[in-house]
Design a protein around this motif. Structure first.
Motif: not given
Length: 121
Positions: A65-89
């Motif tokens: 969503k505009a405020d939720e994404f899945l991130m990964a590094d070399d050690t695994g994956e995590l769900l990240v919730f961001t401040p509203k609209g942080a990734l917008e656009g």
């Protein structure tokens, strides 16, 4: 009765000192006097407790969503919730990001409540 109380008090004191010594020699790269622990990898974040500070760098696997994404590094994956609209656009999928925030436990999985998300060029 006084003798039993004295023995119990002394035993409690010895146990407290032993536990304090063990905690001060805990495993990790940062000494106990360096301040609170900050998770720097997904694996550390998953192993740490709720409200532990994180500074993670990884790639965005999927924007949910505009405020939720899945991130990964070399050690695994995590769900990240961001401040509203942080990734917008932003076309963040596949981007490398730095996430600063805190660990949150949601039912059976660990997630990050981000205070800030910065896309690294």
């Amino acid at each position: 009765m006084l003798r039993v109380s004295m023995v119990l008090a002394l035993s409690l004191l010895v146990a407290t000192v032993a536990i304090s010594a063990e905690l001060s020699q805990s495993v990790g790269s940062e000494p106990a006097t360096a301040g609170p622990f900050v998770a720097r990898t997904v694996a550390q974040a998953k192993a740490a407790g709720v409200d532990t500070r994180v500074v993670l760098t990884g790639r965005v696997v999927k924007v949910i969503k505009a405020d939720e994404f899945l991130m990964a590094d070399d050690t695994g994956e995590l769900l990240v919730f961001t401040p509203k609209g942080a990734l917008e656009g932003l076309d963040a999928a596949g981007s490398v990001v730095e996430v600063i925030g805190r660990i949150d436990q949601n039912f059976m999985y660990t997630e990050i409540q981000a205070e800030s998300v910065r896309i690294i060029p």
